[in-house]
Motif scaffolding. Structure first.
Motif, PDB file in Angstrom:
ATOM      1  N   GLN B  31       0.840  -1.207   0.000  1.00  0.00           N
ATOM      2  CA  GLN B  31       0.000   0.000   0.000  1.00  0.00           C
ATOM      3  C   GLN B  31       0.874   1.256   0.000  1.00  0.00           C
ATOM      4  O   GLN B  31       0.656   2.200  -0.775  1.00  0.00           O
ATOM      5  N   LYS B  35       1.056   4.438  -2.690  1.00  0.00           N
ATOM      6  CA  LYS B  35       0.751   5.810  -2.305  1.00  0.00           C
ATOM      7  C   LYS B  35       1.934   6.743  -2.535  1.00  0.00           C
ATOM      8  O   LYS B  35       1.766   7.898  -2.921  1.00  0.00           O
ATOM      9  N   ASP B 150      -6.663   8.841   0.180  1.00  0.00           N
ATOM     10  CA  ASP B 150      -7.137   7.500   0.540  1.00  0.00           C
ATOM     11  C   ASP B 150      -8.348   7.559   1.458  1.00  0.00           C
ATOM     12  O   ASP B 150      -8.659   8.608   2.005  1.00  0.00           O
TER      13      ASP B 150
END
Lengths: 150, 150
Positions: B31, B35, B150
């Motif tokens: 993740q 990002k 997010d």
DNA sequence: CTCTATACAGACTTAATCCTCTTAATACTC
DNA sequence: GAGTATTAAGAGGATTAAGTCTGTATAGAG
């Protein structure tokens, strides 16, 4: 911090400065590379950058070599650094963030840009006249062994 | 100045810090790499350095990831930099002269070591708590676009 | 117990930097 | 004008940093 080429460029500049205070000849790169223990061809390329930046004048043939075009007190380490490594050093964000600047600062922008500015001022304040004189004062045989033995 | 790995390490650390203030889970590297737009495998290698330096704890398997072992206000950017790039940055002579030090200073040693010391203090004074908080204050969408979405 | 999501480990590839070599071009000396 | 000492220019090799891939180990979920 600085590239190898740049530190070699500074060392060579100090050497040239020192030689040119002794006599007003061109300094041959071959002799310089021996004394500083830097590869001749590599040093040649580095000094070509200083030549094309207008800092050095060069002369081919016997009695040829390089010398500074301006008086030593008008040339600073900053001139050398910029000619070889460019200005990025004094402009880049510490974290490599592309948009970082005074308007949109990263988390360490303010402190970092202050340090960068100090670094810039340090280089700008060091003339070849002053700095190459210091080399002889301090008698740095440990670092530049062959300079002192000619 | 800093290696790419080191700047990525700092950015990732700020990301982990930010996540761990939201919830107390492990942060998965996959993740994070999305990002921050850093290659997953490369980021993994970098964070392994922080793990083996004892800064991060890691957990395999589902719900796994990494998180800091100590409270965020006890971890500084200096810890990250040293774990990845080592101490050389704060010790090396600007001119690369091997014997340069307080006893036998090179021509710019005094000024340069002062700057190095300031850099050291700057990193040491920046905790992850403070610095990652600043990221949200400043809303740095320009630099870390995916963090904020997010 | 099996499946899946994750970190771990290390080999491999690519890119950048550092350095070397070869071939000019040029200026001085005789 | 020939010979020699020098810089100029650029191709190429070596080394290091940056990034990718492939496989393995492990922890949780069903």
């Amino acid at each position: 911090m600085l590239s190898k080429a740049c530190t070699y460029g500074i060392l060579a500049s100090l050497y040239i400065a020192r030689e040119s205070r002794k006599r007003d000849n061109y300094v041959p790169i071959g002799q310089m590379s021996e004394k500083l223990n830097i590869s001749f061809h590599f040093l040649t390329k580095i000094l070509q950058q200083l030549t094309s930046a207008g800092l050095l004048a060069s002369m081919k043939g016997p009695k040829g070599g390089v010398r500074f075009k301006k008086p030593l007190h008008e040339i600073t380490l900053l001139d050398i650094v910029i000619a070889i490594d460019g200005m990025e050093l004094f402009q880049e964000c510490l974290l490599g963030l592309p948009g970082c600047g005074d308007e949109e600062p990263c988390a360490v922008h303010n402190e970092w840009s202050k340090l960068r500015e100090e670094t810039y001022v340090l280089f700008k304040g060091k003339t070849l006249a002053e700095t190459s004189a210091k080399i002889e004062d301090l008698n740095l045989r440990f670092a530049l062994p062959k300079i002192m033995t000619d």
